[in-house]
Design a protein around this motif. Structure first.
Motif, PDB file in Angstrom:
ATOM      1  N   THR A 109       0.824  -1.206   0.000  1.00  0.00           N
ATOM      2  CA  THR A 109       0.000   0.000   0.000  1.00  0.00           C
ATOM      3  C   THR A 109       0.857   1.254   0.000  1.00  0.00           C
ATOM      4  N   ASP A 110       2.127   1.149   0.283  1.00  0.00           N
ATOM      5  CA  ASP A 110       3.056   2.270   0.273  1.00  0.00           C
ATOM      6  C   ASP A 110       3.189   2.789  -1.159  1.00  0.00           C
ATOM      7  N   ALA A 111       3.040   4.091  -1.350  1.00  0.00           N
ATOM      8  CA  ALA A 111       3.098   4.668  -2.698  1.00  0.00           C
ATOM      9  C   ALA A 111       4.494   4.634  -3.299  1.00  0.00           C
ATOM     10  N   ASN A 112       5.525   4.545  -2.469  1.00  0.00           N
ATOM     11  CA  ASN A 112       6.900   4.558  -2.966  1.00  0.00           C
ATOM     12  C   ASN A 112       7.723   3.460  -2.290  1.00  0.00           C
ATOM     13  N   PRO A 113       7.404   2.210  -2.556  1.00  0.00           N
ATOM     14  CA  PRO A 113       8.171   1.144  -1.906  1.00  0.00           C
ATOM     15  C   PRO A 113       9.614   1.121  -2.419  1.00  0.00           C
ATOM     16  N   GLN A 114      10.545   0.821  -1.527  1.00  0.00           N
ATOM     17  CA  GLN A 114      11.960   0.742  -1.892  1.00  0.00           C
ATOM     18  C   GLN A 114      12.353  -0.642  -2.380  1.00  0.00           C
ATOM     19  N   ARG A 115      11.441  -1.597  -2.256  1.00  0.00           N
ATOM     20  CA  ARG A 115      11.748  -2.958  -2.690  1.00  0.00           C
ATOM     21  C   ARG A 115      10.484  -3.660  -3.157  1.00  0.00           C
ATOM     22  N   GLU A 116      10.708  -4.602  -4.027  1.00  0.00           N
ATOM     23  CA  GLU A 116       9.630  -5.456  -4.509  1.00  0.00           C
ATOM     24  C   GLU A 116       9.848  -6.831  -3.909  1.00  0.00           C
ATOM     25  N   ILE A 117       8.765  -7.480  -3.515  1.00  0.00           N
ATOM     26  CA  ILE A 117       8.861  -8.807  -2.920  1.00  0.00           C
ATOM     27  C   ILE A 117       8.057  -9.777  -3.778  1.00  0.00           C
ATOM     28  N   TYR A 118       8.687 -10.916  -4.059  1.00  0.00           N
ATOM     29  CA  TYR A 118       8.055 -11.976  -4.847  1.00  0.00           C
ATOM     30  C   TYR A 118       8.149 -13.281  -4.080  1.00  0.00           C
ATOM     31  N   VAL A 119       7.166 -14.134  -4.281  1.00  0.00           N
ATOM     32  CA  VAL A 119       7.163 -15.447  -3.654  1.00  0.00           C
ATOM     33  C   VAL A 119       6.922 -16.495  -4.731  1.00  0.00           C
ATOM     34  N   ALA A 120       7.693 -17.563  -4.683  1.00  0.00           N
ATOM     35  CA  ALA A 120       7.446 -18.738  -5.528  1.00  0.00           C
ATOM     36  C   ALA A 120       6.971 -19.828  -4.571  1.00  0.00           C
ATOM     37  N   THR A 121       5.941 -20.549  -4.969  1.00  0.00           N
ATOM     38  CA  THR A 121       5.393 -21.566  -4.079  1.00  0.00           C
ATOM     39  C   THR A 121       5.522 -22.962  -4.674  1.00  0.00           C
ATOM     40  N   GLN A 122       5.554 -23.929  -3.762  1.00  0.00           N
ATOM     41  CA  GLN A 122       5.503 -25.344  -4.133  1.00  0.00           C
ATOM     42  C   GLN A 122       4.056 -25.665  -4.519  1.00  0.00           C
ATOM     43  N   PRO A 123       3.817 -26.788  -5.173  1.00  0.00           N
ATOM     44  CA  PRO A 123       2.436 -27.171  -5.496  1.00  0.00           C
ATOM     45  C   PRO A 123       1.516 -27.235  -4.269  1.00  0.00           C
ATOM     46  N   ASN A 124       2.070 -27.550  -3.093  1.00  0.00           N
ATOM     47  CA  ASN A 124       1.245 -27.621  -1.888  1.00  0.00           C
ATOM     48  C   ASN A 124       1.016 -26.257  -1.236  1.00  0.00           C
ATOM     49  N   GLY A 125       1.558 -25.184  -1.841  1.00  0.00           N
ATOM     50  CA  GLY A 125       1.333 -23.829  -1.341  1.00  0.00           C
ATOM     51  C   GLY A 125       2.407 -23.299  -0.411  1.00  0.00           C
ATOM     52  N   THR A 126       3.345 -24.143   0.013  1.00  0.00           N
ATOM     53  CA  THR A 126       4.426 -23.656   0.872  1.00  0.00           C
ATOM     54  C   THR A 126       5.445 -22.883   0.035  1.00  0.00           C
ATOM     55  N   PRO A 127       6.170 -21.971   0.659  1.00  0.00           N
ATOM     56  CA  PRO A 127       7.142 -21.173  -0.112  1.00  0.00           C
ATOM     57  C   PRO A 127       8.284 -22.014  -0.663  1.00  0.00           C
ATOM     58  N   ARG A 128       8.601 -21.778  -1.914  1.00  0.00           N
ATOM     59  CA  ARG A 128       9.759 -22.395  -2.572  1.00  0.00           C
ATOM     60  C   ARG A 128      10.931 -21.427  -2.561  1.00  0.00           C
ATOM     61  N   ALA A 129      10.611 -20.134  -2.679  1.00  0.00           N
ATOM     62  CA  ALA A 129      11.623 -19.077  -2.672  1.00  0.00           C
ATOM     63  C   ALA A 129      10.959 -17.753  -2.331  1.00  0.00           C
ATOM     64  N   ILE A 130      11.737 -16.869  -1.729  1.00  0.00           N
ATOM     65  CA  ILE A 130      11.327 -15.496  -1.475  1.00  0.00           C
ATOM     66  C   ILE A 130      12.394 -14.616  -2.103  1.00  0.00           C
TER      67      ILE A 130
END
Length: 184
Positions: A109-130
């Motif tokens: 919601t921050d208009a000027n974020p200093q970083r972008e965050i991405y998540v990759a998930t396993q088929p079961n929904g748990t995180p594979r990578a951040i």
């Protein structure tokens, strides 16, 4: 070959065998020692080790921007579990649909974020990578920090943001490399 033991806290220890050329610090070059973490730098395409001085030259000349000359930094150790880290990072953010890279961007919601965050998930929904990438327009070399767990260890990768489209290939290469290093 140098055999190191990484202290993984309550999970015990993990044995890692690496050629001496990957270990720049004299304290890391002795077999049988226990470490909290190990830092490596490698060329992405060949996985040839990169010294601190070589990394600085690549960074200063911006040669690391091309995929052929790209190097990555690999920190291996006992880090926060991805699920816990994800909860901390995504506070105040919401998920959107996966992008064409297979990553789920976390909106802010921050208009000027200093970083972008991405998540990759396993088929079961748990995180594979951040993956966190800097967004500063004033920084000459924007970078991404890529976290994953594989072969019983936590891994933090740093590389040029230009390599983000290759995140899955980068992760697969690191997983193969660590598979050889851990004998799995």
């Amino acid at each position: 070959m140098v055999v190191l033991y990484l202290d993984m806290g309550s999970d015990g220890e993990v044995e890692i065998s690496l050629p001496l050329s990957y270990l720049e610090e004299p304290a890391d070059q002795l077999s049988g020692l226990r470490h909290g973490s190990v830092l490596l730098r490698v060329m992405l395409k060949s996985f040839v080790p990169v010294t601190r001085a070589q990394a600085q030259v690549l960074h200063d000349t911006q040669k690391g921007f091309s995929q052929q000359a790209a190097f990555i930094t690999i920190l291996i150790g006992d880090f926060q579990k991805l699920e816990t880290r994800l909860r901390t990072l995504t506070e105040g953010r919401s998920k959107v649909a996966p992008d064409d890279l297979g990553l789920i961007p976390m909106t802010n919601t921050d208009a000027n974020p200093q970083r972008e965050i991405y998540v990759a998930t396993q088929p079961n929904g748990t995180p594979r990578a951040i993956i966190e990438c800097s967004r500063s327009k004033t920084t000459p070399r924007q970078t991404c920090t890529h976290e994953l767990r594989t072969r019983g260890v936590g891994v933090v990768l740093d590389y040029s943001a230009d390599l983000l489209p290759m995140w899955a290939e980068v992760q697969a290469r690191v997983e193969r490399f660590l598979g050889c290093a851990t004998g799995e």
